[in-house]
Design a protein around this motif. Structure first.
Motif, PDB file in Angstrom:
ATOM      1  N   ARG A 114       7.361   7.094 -18.000  1.00 54.18           N
ATOM      2  CA  ARG A 114       8.521   7.593 -17.427  1.00 54.18           C
ATOM      3  C   ARG A 114       8.971   7.298 -16.283  1.00 54.18           C
ATOM      4  NH1 ARG A 114      10.740  12.118 -19.435  1.00 54.18           N
ATOM      5  NH2 ARG A 114      11.272  12.886 -17.092  1.00 54.18           N
ATOM      6  N   LEU A 115       7.929   6.426 -15.413  1.00 48.47           N
ATOM      7  CA  LEU A 115       8.529   6.109 -14.190  1.00 48.47           C
ATOM      8  C   LEU A 115       7.876   4.672 -13.712  1.00 48.47           C
ATOM      9  CD1 LEU A 115      10.327   6.318 -11.594  1.00 48.47           C
ATOM     10  CD2 LEU A 115       8.585   7.619 -10.667  1.00 48.47           C
ATOM     11  N   ILE A 116       8.276   3.765 -13.859  1.00 47.50           N
ATOM     12  CA  ILE A 116       7.597   2.555 -13.328  1.00 47.50           C
ATOM     13  C   ILE A 116       8.375   1.818 -12.211  1.00 47.50           C
ATOM     14  CG2 ILE A 116       6.409   2.038 -15.443  1.00 47.50           C
ATOM     15  CD1 ILE A 116       8.330  -0.159 -16.066  1.00 47.50           C
ATOM     16  N   ALA A 117       7.687   0.847 -11.501  1.00 47.50           N
ATOM     17  CA  ALA A 117       8.555   0.178 -10.376  1.00 47.50           C
ATOM     18  C   ALA A 117       8.261  -1.355 -10.953  1.00 47.50           C
ATOM     19  CB  ALA A 117       7.757   0.232  -9.057  1.00 47.50           C
ATOM     20  N   ILE A 118       9.453  -2.177 -10.996  1.00 47.13           N
ATOM     21  CA  ILE A 118       9.324  -3.568 -11.185  1.00 47.13           C
ATOM     22  C   ILE A 118       9.746  -4.190 -10.022  1.00 47.13           C
ATOM     23  CG2 ILE A 118      10.284  -5.365 -12.713  1.00 47.13           C
ATOM     24  CD1 ILE A 118      11.418  -3.128 -14.599  1.00 47.13           C
ATOM     25  N   ALA A 135       4.555   4.115  -5.134  1.00 51.01           N
ATOM     26  CA  ALA A 135       4.534   4.321  -6.583  1.00 51.01           C
ATOM     27  C   ALA A 135       3.486   5.541  -6.946  1.00 51.01           C
ATOM     28  CB  ALA A 135       4.599   3.072  -7.394  1.00 51.01           C
ATOM     29  N   ASP A 136       2.353   5.200  -6.628  1.00 52.35           N
ATOM     30  CA  ASP A 136       0.993   5.875  -6.872  1.00 52.35           C
ATOM     31  C   ASP A 136       1.459   7.241  -6.428  1.00 52.35           C
ATOM     32  OD1 ASP A 136      -1.583   6.806  -7.414  1.00 52.35           O
ATOM     33  OD2 ASP A 136      -2.412   5.993  -5.458  1.00 52.35           O
ATOM     34  N   ALA A 137       1.675   7.461  -5.139  1.00 51.74           N
ATOM     35  CA  ALA A 137       1.939   8.819  -4.642  1.00 51.74           C
ATOM     36  C   ALA A 137       3.231   9.423  -5.251  1.00 51.74           C
ATOM     37  CB  ALA A 137       2.284   8.746  -3.234  1.00 51.74           C
ATOM     38  N   ALA A 138       4.202   8.777  -5.729  1.00 49.79           N
ATOM     39  CA  ALA A 138       5.264   9.623  -6.401  1.00 49.79           C
ATOM     40  C   ALA A 138       4.711   9.756  -7.935  1.00 49.79           C
ATOM     41  CB  ALA A 138       6.424   8.379  -6.354  1.00 49.79           C
ATOM     42  N   GLY A 139       3.670   9.473  -8.279  1.00 44.48           N
ATOM     43  CA  GLY A 139       3.335   9.869  -9.770  1.00 44.48           C
ATOM     44  C   GLY A 139       3.878   8.820 -10.660  1.00 44.48           C
ATOM     45  N   ALA A 140       4.281   7.471 -10.246  1.00 45.78           N
ATOM     46  CA  ALA A 140       4.608   6.494 -11.337  1.00 45.78           C
ATOM     47  C   ALA A 140       3.594   5.979 -11.995  1.00 45.78           C
ATOM     48  CB  ALA A 140       5.099   5.182 -10.563  1.00 45.78           C
ATOM     49  N   ASP A 141       3.851   5.619 -13.239  1.00 45.57           N
ATOM     50  CA  ASP A 141       2.905   5.240 -14.312  1.00 45.57           C
ATOM     51  C   ASP A 141       2.295   3.759 -14.293  1.00 45.57           C
ATOM     52  OD1 ASP A 141       3.081   7.711 -16.065  1.00 45.57           O
ATOM     53  OD2 ASP A 141       5.116   7.017 -15.905  1.00 45.57           O
ATOM     54  N   ALA A 142       3.041   2.989 -13.523  1.00 45.73           N
ATOM     55  CA  ALA A 142       2.830   1.567 -13.460  1.00 45.73           C
ATOM     56  C   ALA A 142       3.500   0.803 -12.450  1.00 45.73           C
ATOM     57  CB  ALA A 142       2.670   1.034 -15.079  1.00 45.73           C
ATOM     58  N   THR A 161      -2.379  -1.176   0.411  1.00 42.28           N
ATOM     59  CA  THR A 161      -2.431  -0.269  -0.615  1.00 42.28           C
ATOM     60  C   THR A 161      -3.245   0.914  -0.466  1.00 42.28           C
ATOM     61  OG1 THR A 161      -4.099  -1.108  -2.218  1.00 42.28           O
ATOM     62  CG2 THR A 161      -1.959  -2.110  -2.576  1.00 42.28           C
ATOM     63  N   THR A 162      -4.266   0.701   0.423  1.00 40.65           N
ATOM     64  CA  THR A 162      -5.267   1.788   0.719  1.00 40.65           C
ATOM     65  C   THR A 162      -5.820   2.648  -0.489  1.00 40.65           C
ATOM     66  OG1 THR A 162      -3.673   3.630   1.068  1.00 40.65           O
ATOM     67  CG2 THR A 162      -3.995   2.357   2.955  1.00 40.65           C
ATOM     68  N   GLY A 163      -6.157   1.622  -1.410  1.00 41.38           N
ATOM     69  CA  GLY A 163      -6.908   2.051  -2.604  1.00 41.38           C
ATOM     70  C   GLY A 163      -5.917   2.412  -3.763  1.00 41.38           C
ATOM     71  N   SER A 164      -4.640   2.607  -3.745  1.00 45.87           N
ATOM     72  CA  SER A 164      -3.825   2.789  -4.612  1.00 45.87           C
ATOM     73  C   SER A 164      -3.650   1.685  -5.563  1.00 45.87           C
ATOM     74  CB  SER A 164      -2.253   2.991  -4.293  1.00 45.87           C
ATOM     75  OG  SER A 164      -2.099   4.249  -3.561  1.00 45.87           O
ATOM     76  N   LEU A 165      -4.215   0.346  -5.363  1.00 47.29           N
ATOM     77  CA  LEU A 165      -4.317  -0.581  -6.428  1.00 47.29           C
ATOM     78  C   LEU A 165      -5.280  -0.280  -7.439  1.00 47.29           C
ATOM     79  CD1 LEU A 165      -3.709  -3.624  -6.951  1.00 47.29           C
ATOM     80  CD2 LEU A 165      -5.660  -4.147  -5.536  1.00 47.29           C
ATOM     81  N   PHE A 166      -6.221   0.748  -7.427  1.00 50.85           N
ATOM     82  CA  PHE A 166      -7.161   1.259  -8.354  1.00 50.85           C
ATOM     83  C   PHE A 166      -6.725   2.451  -8.944  1.00 50.85           C
ATOM     84  CE2 PHE A 166      -9.434  -0.664  -4.606  1.00 50.85           C
ATOM     85  CZ  PHE A 166      -9.737  -1.831  -5.037  1.00 50.85           C
ATOM     86  N   THR A 251      10.400   0.872   2.376  1.00 53.00           N
ATOM     87  CA  THR A 251      11.074   2.212   2.646  1.00 53.00           C
ATOM     88  C   THR A 251      12.109   2.627   1.628  1.00 53.00           C
ATOM     89  OG1 THR A 251      10.533   1.597   4.814  1.00 53.00           O
ATOM     90  CG2 THR A 251      12.307   3.556   4.670  1.00 53.00           C
ATOM     91  N   ALA A 252      12.908   1.712   1.456  1.00 52.54           N
ATOM     92  CA  ALA A 252      14.071   1.960   0.047  1.00 52.54           C
ATOM     93  C   ALA A 252      13.270   2.394  -0.868  1.00 52.54           C
ATOM     94  CB  ALA A 252      14.995   0.988   0.360  1.00 52.54           C
ATOM     95  N   ALA A 253      12.216   1.433  -1.364  1.00 45.70           N
ATOM     96  CA  ALA A 253      11.644   1.610  -2.727  1.00 45.70           C
ATOM     97  C   ALA A 253      10.891   3.067  -2.622  1.00 45.70           C
ATOM     98  CB  ALA A 253      10.646   0.663  -2.936  1.00 45.70           C
ATOM     99  N   SER A 254      10.225   3.494  -1.791  1.00 47.19           N
ATOM    100  CA  SER A 254       9.552   4.797  -1.566  1.00 47.19           C
ATOM    101  C   SER A 254      10.611   5.894  -1.815  1.00 47.19           C
ATOM    102  CB  SER A 254       8.994   4.876  -0.153  1.00 47.19           C
ATOM    103  OG  SER A 254       8.029   4.022   0.162  1.00 47.19           O
ATOM    104  N   VAL A 255      11.770   5.695  -1.092  1.00 43.97           N
ATOM    105  CA  VAL A 255      12.782   6.766  -1.457  1.00 43.97           C
ATOM    106  C   VAL A 255      13.166   6.976  -2.620  1.00 43.97           C
ATOM    107  CG1 VAL A 255      15.249   7.851  -0.646  1.00 43.97           C
ATOM    108  CG2 VAL A 255      13.455   6.725   0.943  1.00 43.97           C
ATOM    109  N   CYS A 256      13.544   5.811  -3.230  1.00 43.65           N
ATOM    110  CA  CYS A 256      13.866   5.604  -4.676  1.00 43.65           C
ATOM    111  C   CYS A 256      13.147   6.272  -5.801  1.00 43.65           C
ATOM    112  CB  CYS A 256      14.357   4.217  -5.093  1.00 43.65           C
ATOM    113  SG  CYS A 256      15.704   3.540  -4.473  1.00 43.65           S
TER     114      CYS A 256
END
Length: 266
Positions: A114-118, A135-142, A161-166, A251-256
């Motif tokens: 339902r939510l991905i970042a390209i 993306a990880d924090a916002a609950g994105a799927d990939a 990524t502080t671990g979000s890569l995994f 920063t912009a990507a995080s807000v989006c």
């Protein structure tokens, strides 16, 4: 105990700071207790080698426990050896070598995201790492990276990524045309983040952000080229209320991403 910073084994690990070596071997480098803690928790089966100074291994009891549970043996090394292996000046006494995880685009979209970042032509490792983390924090799927984006296993990306890569699938070396096509087939609206786009606040009021969304982010300096913009269903910009010339890409990507996360949960 590894004592010689110039030994072939140490040199082989140090080469993983270079993309060519990572591509050739399919391996990458993790530095510091936090990165090693996360890979032990979420992808221990990918670990090939684990190195630590005796002092660091004594200090981090949780790492010892996790490594023992995963059946991974640590190789002790002197501080000078860890410094020779690592990309950072101070690797904090723990370094690991792991196998890269290759995620296919088909698998990403087969999961019904339902939510991905390209990320298209994102070149700064710190920015990419922060986008993956957001993306990880916002609950994105990939997160999907096109072929012209920095390698996600670049040591600076891994650290930022502080671990979000995994924590979520990260597909890389993708073709943007194919990514957009699969997103549309999966019922996602492709939204380009672009300074020439419509005001995001208006889109919020129209319910656009509540749809399943693939956010498309471009290069730090040039943004998205016309060809990439044409592939998107629409383009949105973040309003600037103060006197800042612009926002940093990450920063912009995080807000989006968070705007979409809020809309999906409202």
């Amino acid at each position: 105990m590894l004592e010689n910073p110039r030994s072939p084994r140490v040199r082989a690990v140090a080469k993983l700071t270079k993309r060519s070596a990572r591509t050739e071997t399919g391996l990458y480098l993790l530095e510091g207790p936090q990165a090693v803690r996360e890979v032990l928790a979420y992808a221990p089966e990918t670990i090939e080698d684990l190195y630590a100074t005796p002092a660091a291994w004594d200090k981090h009891a949780d790492l010892r426990t996790s490594a023992e549970r995963a059946g991974i043996t640590v190789t002790y090394a002197r501080d000078s050896v860890l410094e020779a292996m690592a990309d950072t000046v101070t690797p904090q006494g723990v370094v690991a070598v792991a196998r890269q995880r290759h995620v296919s685009l088909r698998d990403v979209f087969a999961a019904g995201p339902r939510l991905i970042a390209i990320c298209e032509q994102v070149r700064d490792p710190g920015n990419l790492g922060t986008i993956i983390r957001a993306a990880d924090a916002a609950g994105a799927d990939a997160v999907v990276l096109t072929g012209r984006t920095v390698d996600p296993y670049n040591p600076k990306v891994v650290r930022s990524t502080t671990g979000s890569l995994f924590h979520l699938p990260v597909a890389f070396n993708a073709d943007l045309t194919e990514v957009v096509s699969l997103a549309h087939e999966g019922g996602l609206t492709v939204i380009a983040a672009d300074v020439k786009g419509d005001d995001l606040l208006a889109a919020r009021g129209e319910g656009l952000l509540a749809r399943p969304t693939a956010w498309l982010f471009g290069n730090e300096a040039r943004g998205l080229d016309d060809e990439a913009l044409a592939m998107a269903d629409t383009a949105l910009r973040l309003p600037i209320f103060g006197r800042a010339e612009s926002l940093n890409l990450a920063t912009a990507a995080s807000v989006c991403l968070y705007e979409s996360a809020f809309a999906h949960r409202s």
